[in-house]
Design a protein around this motif. Structure first.
Motif, PDB file in Angstrom:
ATOM      1  N   CYS A 271       0.822  -1.217   0.000  1.00  0.00           N
ATOM      2  CA  CYS A 271       0.000   0.000   0.000  1.00  0.00           C
ATOM      3  C   CYS A 271       0.854   1.264   0.000  1.00  0.00           C
ATOM      4  O   CYS A 271       0.373   2.339  -0.370  1.00  0.00           O
ATOM      5  CB  CYS A 271      -0.918   0.018   1.222  1.00  0.00           C
ATOM      6  SG  CYS A 271      -2.116  -1.352   1.273  1.00  0.00           S
ATOM      7  N   THR A 280       0.458   3.889  -6.193  1.00  0.00           N
ATOM      8  CA  THR A 280      -0.186   3.183  -5.081  1.00  0.00           C
ATOM      9  C   THR A 280       0.075   3.888  -3.755  1.00  0.00           C
ATOM     10  O   THR A 280      -0.858   4.190  -2.998  1.00  0.00           O
ATOM     11  CB  THR A 280       0.298   1.728  -5.013  1.00  0.00           C
ATOM     12  OG1 THR A 280       0.046   1.083  -6.254  1.00  0.00           O
ATOM     13  CG2 THR A 280      -0.422   0.976  -3.906  1.00  0.00           C
ATOM     14  N   THR A 284      -2.477   6.051  -1.241  1.00  0.00           N
ATOM     15  CA  THR A 284      -2.649   5.730   0.177  1.00  0.00           C
ATOM     16  C   THR A 284      -2.474   6.976   1.035  1.00  0.00           C
ATOM     17  O   THR A 284      -3.299   7.272   1.913  1.00  0.00           O
ATOM     18  CB  THR A 284      -1.648   4.649   0.623  1.00  0.00           C
ATOM     19  OG1 THR A 284      -1.840   3.463  -0.160  1.00  0.00           O
ATOM     20  CG2 THR A 284      -1.827   4.312   2.092  1.00  0.00           C
ATOM     21  N   PHE A 408      -8.815   3.729  -4.800  1.00  0.00           N
ATOM     22  CA  PHE A 408      -7.773   2.715  -4.707  1.00  0.00           C
ATOM     23  C   PHE A 408      -7.985   1.568  -5.698  1.00  0.00           C
ATOM     24  O   PHE A 408      -9.122   1.266  -6.078  1.00  0.00           O
ATOM     25  CB  PHE A 408      -7.722   2.145  -3.285  1.00  0.00           C
ATOM     26  CG  PHE A 408      -7.618   3.206  -2.227  1.00  0.00           C
ATOM     27  CD1 PHE A 408      -6.583   4.121  -2.244  1.00  0.00           C
ATOM     28  CD2 PHE A 408      -8.560   3.291  -1.215  1.00  0.00           C
ATOM     29  CE1 PHE A 408      -6.487   5.107  -1.276  1.00  0.00           C
ATOM     30  CE2 PHE A 408      -8.476   4.272  -0.239  1.00  0.00           C
ATOM     31  CZ  PHE A 408      -7.444   5.185  -0.269  1.00  0.00           C
ATOM     32  N   SER A 412      -5.762  -3.923  -3.682  1.00  0.00           N
ATOM     33  CA  SER A 412      -5.418  -3.446  -2.338  1.00  0.00           C
ATOM     34  C   SER A 412      -6.447  -2.465  -1.794  1.00  0.00           C
ATOM     35  O   SER A 412      -6.173  -1.769  -0.813  1.00  0.00           O
ATOM     36  CB  SER A 412      -4.033  -2.772  -2.367  1.00  0.00           C
ATOM     37  OG  SER A 412      -3.990  -1.733  -3.335  1.00  0.00           O
ATOM     38  N   LYS A 415      -7.322  -2.866   1.979  1.00  0.00           N
ATOM     39  CA  LYS A 415      -6.249  -2.473   2.894  1.00  0.00           C
ATOM     40  C   LYS A 415      -6.023  -0.968   2.865  1.00  0.00           C
ATOM     41  O   LYS A 415      -5.858  -0.330   3.908  1.00  0.00           O
ATOM     42  CB  LYS A 415      -4.966  -3.222   2.553  1.00  0.00           C
ATOM     43  CG  LYS A 415      -5.048  -4.733   2.794  1.00  0.00           C
ATOM     44  CD  LYS A 415      -3.724  -5.405   2.480  1.00  0.00           C
ATOM     45  CE  LYS A 415      -3.798  -6.906   2.814  1.00  0.00           C
ATOM     46  NZ  LYS A 415      -4.765  -7.629   1.972  1.00  0.00           N
ATOM     47  N   GLN A 416      -5.976  -0.382   1.657  1.00  0.00           N
ATOM     48  CA  GLN A 416      -5.771   1.064   1.579  1.00  0.00           C
ATOM     49  C   GLN A 416      -6.950   1.824   2.179  1.00  0.00           C
ATOM     50  O   GLN A 416      -6.765   2.828   2.873  1.00  0.00           O
ATOM     51  CB  GLN A 416      -5.569   1.481   0.115  1.00  0.00           C
ATOM     52  CG  GLN A 416      -4.205   1.082  -0.438  1.00  0.00           C
ATOM     53  CD  GLN A 416      -4.072   1.409  -1.910  1.00  0.00           C
ATOM     54  OE1 GLN A 416      -4.589   0.705  -2.765  1.00  0.00           O
ATOM     55  NE2 GLN A 416      -3.365   2.487  -2.216  1.00  0.00           N
TER      56      GLN A 416
END
Length: 534
Positions: A271, A280, A284, A408, A412, A415-416
């Motif tokens: 992330c 990416t 984030t 995002f 991911s 998670k992000q």
């Protein structure tokens, strides 16, 4: 089954609207838990049981210490921070729907701990901590589910219903509190807290009838189910879905991206990866910044401590003032649904930040320069607070939750989104806990701090945020990866093969009607070739 209505020439099914409303009960839970504590802190039985009293049983001698009040309010935010981080692996492992049901169960456990507290303020605070685990996880899962499942043409509106339900939850909490405050027994606060068990029950039951996220299904190679999920939100029957050009086009776009992303790592460190061509790590940090700045607008200063604030400026019934603020917040969020869909993401956030800063400066100046206990100054502060809330409800409140769902990449996103949302809850905790200490020293000058933070938010949006409205989540990835696209020019960006975003809309209409465009942007031979493949 059929389309409920059409947007930009493409069908939208009733399921798309239903899933947005049902999933948004997660926002209602969030809002209700946020709104209830401000009034509960002033209830007589709650003060006698949990505050520090000079004479036992005499409420006039009971008062919370700054630390105790801060912990009771803020421990919810610590729980939500942890819950947001745990929500990512839960949503990826169980799927978006089952994760929400599990998180509702955690929240109910927290509520039970609170309402069974007798004289221990620590037990009540721990109950808020446990409830926070569920609220935080839902705050990560719900916007993600809505963004992944909603049609691109109305994704902003449907995702913004999460914020609408947050404001509705806050308002309902205020209304229930004003109805129970006259009780002399524990029913005054136990009713307010205990009734919140109803909201996760509605969410858990309703989400069972909604389709799973097509992108989560595709990620797990369940393409037939993903096709049916896409068809459901478009109002296309199961029989027609396999041969429907628009549905096939959407599934192929999702499939191609998923097959590529499945080969890439998607751990927590991924992330924060920079230099991968996909921005990416950039995205984030941007998500974390936006969520932090949403808290630093100052909205929760009024939602958490509004009753106490307005009691201090001489308002005879601060409970009623809270309801006025809650009503403004809820009503203006309907305008936010339109604004964020009609004008995109960047412009409303920029203008909203400036508007909010101006009224916070008025609020702080009135409270600092004049006698805040006088009627005129008190009314000016209430009006400026209402106008601040109006701008917040129409821009920064719904806008940030929309962006967390659509900024995002799929591999991911959970998670992000969790990291960004956890940042929101970290600042939520800091504001909730330290506000009593700060206001004790600088009083209403606190508004200047929040006003400056709003202007910082304007700068972050202008220089770093890309315009993600009107395009698919897969196209958002392409936009951030395009080195020729800058945040301030991103409104004109469109995927390869399209002249601009207007052309993208026209081609979507052509795909729906199986007709070529006069402009030649999509040739008839291309459509015929696509149809032969079906």
């Amino acid at each position: 089954m059929g389309a409920l209505f059409y947007v930009q020439g493409v069908p939208i099914g009733a399921v798309a609207v239903a899933l947005a409303l049902i999933a948004s009960m997660g926002g209602f839970i969030f809002g209700y838990d946020t709104g209830q504590i401000s009034d509960i802190l002033l209830m007589k039985d709650f003060l006698i049981r949990f505050a520090q009293c000079g004479t036992p049983g005499d409420v006039s001698t009971c008062k919370f210490s700054t630390v105790r009040e801060g912990l009771i309010v803020a421990l919810l935010s610590i729980g939500t921070l942890c819950g947001a981080l745990l929500g990512a692996p839960t949503a990826d492992f169980l799927g978006r729907r089952r994760a929400m049901i599990t998180e509702c169960g955690v929240f109910v456990v927290g509520v039970i701990i609170q309402i069974t507290a007798m004289h221990s303020w620590i037990q009540f605070a721990i109950g808020r901590l446990v409830a926070g685990f569920g609220v935080g996880a839902l705050s990560a899962a719900v916007p993600m589910y809505q963004a992944e499942t909603a049609p691109a043409q109305i994704r902003g509106t449907l995702t913004a219903t999460y914020q609408l339900f947050i404001t509705f939850g806050i308002l309902v909490a205020y209304c229930i509190a004003i109805g129970t405050r006259s009780m002399d027994n524990s029913g005054s606060w136990r009713t307010v807290v205990g009734i919140s068990i109803v909201w996760p029950a509605i969410l858990s039951a309703g989400i069972l009838f909604m389709p799973e996220s097509p992108r989560w299904l595709a990620r797990n190679e369940r393409y037939d189910e993903a096709l049916m999920s896409l068809a459901a939100v478009r109002g296309i029957s199961k029989e027609d879905a396999p041969n429907h050009l628009l549905i096939q086009k959407e599934l192929e776009e999702i499939r191609s991206v998923e097959e590529y992303e499945r080969k890439l790592k998607a751990g927590w460190l991924e992330c924060f990866r920079f230099g991968d061509g996909q921005k990416t790590g950039y995205r984030t940090l941007l998500g974390m910044a936006l969520q932090s700045l949403q808290q630093l607008t100052g909205a929760n200063y009024f939602f958490y401590y509004g009753a106490t604030v307005f009691e201090s400026v001489g308002i005879s019934d601060s409970f009623v003032t809270q309801i006025i603020l809650g009503a403004v917040n809820f009503g203006c969020t309907f305008g936010g649904l339109y604004i964020m869909e009609r004008f995109g993401r960047r412009l409303p956030l920029i203008l909203g930040g400036v508007w909010q800063a101006c009224w916070l400066f008025v609020f702080a100046s009135a409270g600092t320069a004049g006698d805040s206990s006088t009627e005129g100054i008190g009314k000016l502060m209430i009006v400026s607070a209402c106008l601040f809330i109006m701008g917040y409800a129409m821009t920064w409140a719904p806008g940030i939750w929309i962006l967390i769902g659509e900024t995002f990449p799929t591999r991911s996103r959970a998670k992000q989104g969790a990291i960004a949302t956890a940042t929101n809850w970290l600042w939520n905790f800091l504001i909730a806990f330290f506000t009593p200490f700060i206001t004790r020293d600088i009083h209403f000058r606190y508004g200047y701090v929040f006003g400056a933070c709003n202007l910082l938010g304007v700068a972050v949006v202008f220089f770093f945020l890309y315009e993600s409205s009107d395009i698919s989540l897969e196209a958002v990835d392409q936009m951030y990866a395009d080195p020729n696209c800058k945040p301030w020019t991103s409104r004109q960006w469109a995927p390869a093969g399209y002249a601009n975003r207007k052309d993208l809309v026209q081609q979507s209409r052509a795909a729906e009607s199986h007709k070529p465009l006069a402009s030649g942007a999509m040739e008839e031979s291309q459509l015929e070739k696509a149809e032969r493949k079906q």
